[in-house]
Motif scaffolding. Structure first.
Motif, PDB file in Angstrom:
ATOM      1  N   GLU A 183      12.003   1.615  -4.095  1.00  0.00           N
ATOM      2  CA  GLU A 183      12.853   1.739  -5.276  1.00  0.00           C
ATOM      3  C   GLU A 183      12.504   0.683  -6.311  1.00  0.00           C
ATOM      4  OE1 GLU A 183      17.475   0.804  -5.674  1.00  0.00           O
ATOM      5  OE2 GLU A 183      17.102   2.707  -4.642  1.00  0.00           O
ATOM      6  N   SER A 184      12.278  -0.560  -5.859  1.00  0.00           N
ATOM      7  CA  SER A 184      11.901  -1.638  -6.775  1.00  0.00           C
ATOM      8  C   SER A 184      11.134  -2.723  -6.017  1.00  0.00           C
ATOM      9  CB  SER A 184      13.129  -2.254  -7.453  1.00  0.00           C
ATOM     10  OG  SER A 184      13.958  -2.890  -6.502  1.00  0.00           O
ATOM     11  N   ILE A 185      10.338  -3.484  -6.778  1.00  0.00           N
ATOM     12  CA  ILE A 185       9.500  -4.537  -6.210  1.00  0.00           C
ATOM     13  C   ILE A 185       9.518  -5.729  -7.145  1.00  0.00           C
ATOM     14  CG2 ILE A 185       7.123  -5.196  -5.629  1.00  0.00           C
ATOM     15  CD1 ILE A 185       6.654  -2.229  -4.898  1.00  0.00           C
ATOM     16  N   GLU A 186       9.706  -6.915  -6.581  1.00  0.00           N
ATOM     17  CA  GLU A 186       9.628  -8.159  -7.350  1.00  0.00           C
ATOM     18  C   GLU A 186       8.580  -9.043  -6.690  1.00  0.00           C
ATOM     19  OE1 GLU A 186      13.408 -10.082  -7.724  1.00  0.00           O
ATOM     20  OE2 GLU A 186      14.457  -8.210  -8.180  1.00  0.00           O
ATOM     21  N   GLY A 187       7.481  -9.274  -7.404  1.00  0.00           N
ATOM     22  CA  GLY A 187       6.401 -10.079  -6.842  1.00  0.00           C
ATOM     23  C   GLY A 187       5.074  -9.545  -7.324  1.00  0.00           C
ATOM     24  N   ASP A 188       4.030 -10.380  -7.244  1.00  0.00           N
ATOM     25  CA  ASP A 188       2.757  -9.931  -7.787  1.00  0.00           C
ATOM     26  C   ASP A 188       1.987  -9.050  -6.813  1.00  0.00           C
ATOM     27  OD1 ASP A 188       0.595 -11.403  -6.352  1.00  0.00           O
ATOM     28  OD2 ASP A 188       1.537 -13.173  -7.212  1.00  0.00           O
ATOM     29  N   HIS A 189       1.111  -8.266  -7.368  1.00  0.00           N
ATOM     30  CA  HIS A 189       0.322  -7.270  -6.650  1.00  0.00           C
ATOM     31  C   HIS A 189      -0.470  -7.903  -5.502  1.00  0.00           C
ATOM     32  CE1 HIS A 189      -2.236  -3.730  -6.208  1.00  0.00           C
ATOM     33  NE2 HIS A 189      -3.310  -4.459  -6.432  1.00  0.00           N
ATOM     34  N   PHE A 190      -1.028  -9.085  -5.739  1.00  0.00           N
ATOM     35  CA  PHE A 190      -1.879  -9.729  -4.743  1.00  0.00           C
ATOM     36  C   PHE A 190      -1.072 -10.202  -3.539  1.00  0.00           C
ATOM     37  CE2 PHE A 190      -3.591 -10.770  -9.040  1.00  0.00           C
ATOM     38  CZ  PHE A 190      -4.601  -9.823  -9.031  1.00  0.00           C
ATOM     39  N   ALA A 222       7.169 -11.883  -2.037  1.00  0.00           N
ATOM     40  CA  ALA A 222       7.528 -10.691  -2.813  1.00  0.00           C
ATOM     41  C   ALA A 222       8.791 -10.082  -2.204  1.00  0.00           C
ATOM     42  CB  ALA A 222       6.401  -9.676  -2.796  1.00  0.00           C
ATOM     43  N   HIS A 223       9.672  -9.587  -3.057  1.00  0.00           N
ATOM     44  CA  HIS A 223      10.919  -8.956  -2.603  1.00  0.00           C
ATOM     45  C   HIS A 223      10.789  -7.449  -2.809  1.00  0.00           C
ATOM     46  CE1 HIS A 223      13.051 -12.834  -2.287  1.00  0.00           C
ATOM     47  NE2 HIS A 223      12.262 -13.171  -3.295  1.00  0.00           N
ATOM     48  N   MET A 224      10.945  -6.714  -1.728  1.00  0.00           N
ATOM     49  CA  MET A 224      10.686  -5.271  -1.722  1.00  0.00           C
ATOM     50  C   MET A 224      11.968  -4.513  -1.369  1.00  0.00           C
ATOM     51  SD  MET A 224       7.248  -5.616  -1.900  1.00  0.00           S
ATOM     52  CE  MET A 224       6.534  -4.090  -1.292  1.00  0.00           C
ATOM     53  N   THR A 225      12.403  -3.630  -2.261  1.00  0.00           N
ATOM     54  CA  THR A 225      13.593  -2.830  -1.993  1.00  0.00           C
ATOM     55  C   THR A 225      13.189  -1.391  -1.710  1.00  0.00           C
ATOM     56  OG1 THR A 225      14.951  -4.230  -3.432  1.00  0.00           O
ATOM     57  CG2 THR A 225      15.833  -2.060  -2.858  1.00  0.00           C
ATOM     58  N   MET A 226      13.468  -0.968  -0.481  1.00  0.00           N
ATOM     59  CA  MET A 226      13.081   0.373  -0.063  1.00  0.00           C
ATOM     60  C   MET A 226      14.185   1.370  -0.416  1.00  0.00           C
ATOM     61  SD  MET A 226      11.538   1.440   3.704  1.00  0.00           S
ATOM     62  CE  MET A 226      10.090   0.380   3.590  1.00  0.00           C
ATOM     63  N   ARG A 227      13.804   2.581  -0.738  1.00  0.00           N
ATOM     64  CA  ARG A 227      14.764   3.647  -1.001  1.00  0.00           C
ATOM     65  C   ARG A 227      15.573   3.954   0.250  1.00  0.00           C
ATOM     66  NH1 ARG A 227      11.122   8.172  -1.446  1.00  0.00           N
ATOM     67  NH2 ARG A 227      13.030   9.385  -1.542  1.00  0.00           N
ATOM     68  N   ALA A 228      16.745   4.529   0.059  1.00  0.00           N
ATOM     69  CA  ALA A 228      17.485   5.084   1.197  1.00  0.00           C
ATOM     70  C   ALA A 228      16.707   6.303   1.687  1.00  0.00           C
ATOM     71  CB  ALA A 228      18.892   5.474   0.768  1.00  0.00           C
ATOM     72  N   ALA A 277      -9.209  -4.333   4.670  1.00  0.00           N
ATOM     73  CA  ALA A 277      -9.883  -3.660   3.562  1.00  0.00           C
ATOM     74  C   ALA A 277      -9.299  -4.094   2.219  1.00  0.00           C
ATOM     75  CB  ALA A 277      -9.767  -2.150   3.721  1.00  0.00           C
ATOM     76  N   ALA A 278      -7.972  -4.279   2.159  1.00  0.00           N
ATOM     77  CA  ALA A 278      -7.334  -4.676   0.903  1.00  0.00           C
ATOM     78  C   ALA A 278      -7.794  -6.067   0.478  1.00  0.00           C
ATOM     79  CB  ALA A 278      -5.818  -4.639   1.051  1.00  0.00           C
ATOM     80  N   ARG A 279      -7.838  -7.003   1.426  1.00  0.00           N
ATOM     81  CA  ARG A 279      -8.260  -8.365   1.088  1.00  0.00           C
ATOM     82  C   ARG A 279      -9.722  -8.399   0.648  1.00  0.00           C
ATOM     83  NH1 ARG A 279      -5.071 -10.187   6.283  1.00  0.00           N
ATOM     84  NH2 ARG A 279      -3.055 -10.710   5.353  1.00  0.00           N
ATOM     85  N   LYS A 280     -10.563  -7.649   1.338  1.00  0.00           N
ATOM     86  CA  LYS A 280     -11.981  -7.609   0.965  1.00  0.00           C
ATOM     87  C   LYS A 280     -12.151  -7.022  -0.434  1.00  0.00           C
ATOM     88  CE  LYS A 280     -13.401  -5.621   4.887  1.00  0.00           C
ATOM     89  NZ  LYS A 280     -14.347  -5.082   5.904  1.00  0.00           N
ATOM     90  N   THR A 281     -11.390  -5.986  -0.754  1.00  0.00           N
ATOM     91  CA  THR A 281     -11.485  -5.374  -2.078  1.00  0.00           C
ATOM     92  C   THR A 281     -11.042  -6.341  -3.169  1.00  0.00           C
ATOM     93  OG1 THR A 281     -11.140  -3.149  -1.183  1.00  0.00           O
ATOM     94  CG2 THR A 281     -10.655  -3.469  -3.520  1.00  0.00           C
ATOM     95  N   LEU A 282      -9.973  -7.087  -2.917  1.00  0.00           N
ATOM     96  CA  LEU A 282      -9.491  -8.045  -3.914  1.00  0.00           C
ATOM     97  C   LEU A 282     -10.545  -9.106  -4.211  1.00  0.00           C
ATOM     98  CD1 LEU A 282      -5.778  -8.592  -2.803  1.00  0.00           C
ATOM     99  CD2 LEU A 282      -6.593  -7.319  -4.793  1.00  0.00           C
ATOM    100  N   LEU A 283     -11.172  -9.654  -3.177  1.00  0.00           N
ATOM    101  CA  LEU A 283     -12.198 -10.682  -3.387  1.00  0.00           C
ATOM    102  C   LEU A 283     -13.417 -10.102  -4.090  1.00  0.00           C
ATOM    103  CD1 LEU A 283     -12.217 -12.790  -0.086  1.00  0.00           C
ATOM    104  CD2 LEU A 283     -11.371 -13.476  -2.327  1.00  0.00           C
ATOM    105  N   TYR A 284     -13.829  -8.926  -3.659  1.00  0.00           N
ATOM    106  CA  TYR A 284     -15.001  -8.283  -4.260  1.00  0.00           C
ATOM    107  C   TYR A 284     -14.772  -8.024  -5.752  1.00  0.00           C
ATOM    108  CZ  TYR A 284     -18.549  -4.770  -5.301  1.00  0.00           C
ATOM    109  OH  TYR A 284     -19.579  -4.075  -5.880  1.00  0.00           O
TER     110      TYR A 284
END
Length: 202
Positions: free
Chosen positions: A173-180, A132-138, A17-24
């Motif tokens: 907690e923090s995210i490095e990378g683009d939304h897509f 993308a680099h994703m840092t999850m909360r404790a 669903a996410a990929r279809k929404t991005l293209l649409y």
């Protein structure tokens, strides 16, 4: 006025669903036809262990599978892998495994490798991998159980047991990378390729 210049719509080899929404939302004319392949068996047979290489291989295989059944059409394949260090994660089989993944990722930084491939008549015309680099909360067990209760069965549909566009955003907690890249479709490099091939007007 449409910005799509292709004689036929693209084919997205996915039902995400996410990929279809991005293209649409990007104004790309497409239809979704998922690839019926055994991803884990292909990964195992390849012997690849690099998250980016695995994602790239699977994206190409998905696109090629659909491409050979639709001659002359441009087919987009996409895949995403999640890795913490050298460990690759797969989609959790159920709630217990989802909780295990969240405990392993909590308080840590992991990487999402999102690959895309465009294939026509079985030949790869374009491929790209974004990270993308994703840092999850404790997270303690109570927080994990509360999240799983609130999110429901959707946690088993995504590797890491989260969808950032939903309740999964509360885990980070923090995210490095683009939304897509995070949503599993590196859209900017795809649009650059389509533009270079005169498939879109902008």
């Amino acid at each position: 006025m449409t910005i799509w210049r292709g004689q036929q719509p693209l084919i997205l080899a996915s039902q995400s669903a996410a990929r279809k929404t991005l293209l649409y939302n990007a104004g790309i004319s497409f239809e979704a036809l998922p690839a019926d392949i055994d991803e884990r068996e292909i990964q195992k047979a390849s012997g690849l262990t690099s998250p980016g290489e695995v994602a790239s291989l699977l994206a190409e295989r998905k696109a090629a599978f659909v491409s050979l059944r639709h001659p002359g059409r441009y087919v987009i394949g996409a895949d995403q892998t999640l890795a913490r260090g050298s460990h690759l994660f797969s989609k959790p089989a159920g709630r217990i495994e989802a909780a295990q993944q969240l405990r392993a990722l909590a308080g840590q930084t992991h990487e999402l490798h999102s690959a895309i491939a465009v294939v026509c008549d079985g030949a790869t015309l374009f491929s790209d991998v974004s990270v993308a680099h994703m840092t999850m909360r404790a997270l303690n067990d109570s927080a994990i159980e509360t999240y799983l209760d609130a999110a429901g069965d959707v946690v088993t549909s995504s590797v890491g047991a989260y969808q950032l566009e939903g309740l999964g955003v509360h885990l980070f907690e923090s995210i490095e990378g683009d939304h897509f890249t995070i949503l599993g479709l590196p859209l900017l490099p795809l649009l650059k390729f389509l533009r270079s091939d005169d498939m879109i007007a902008i």
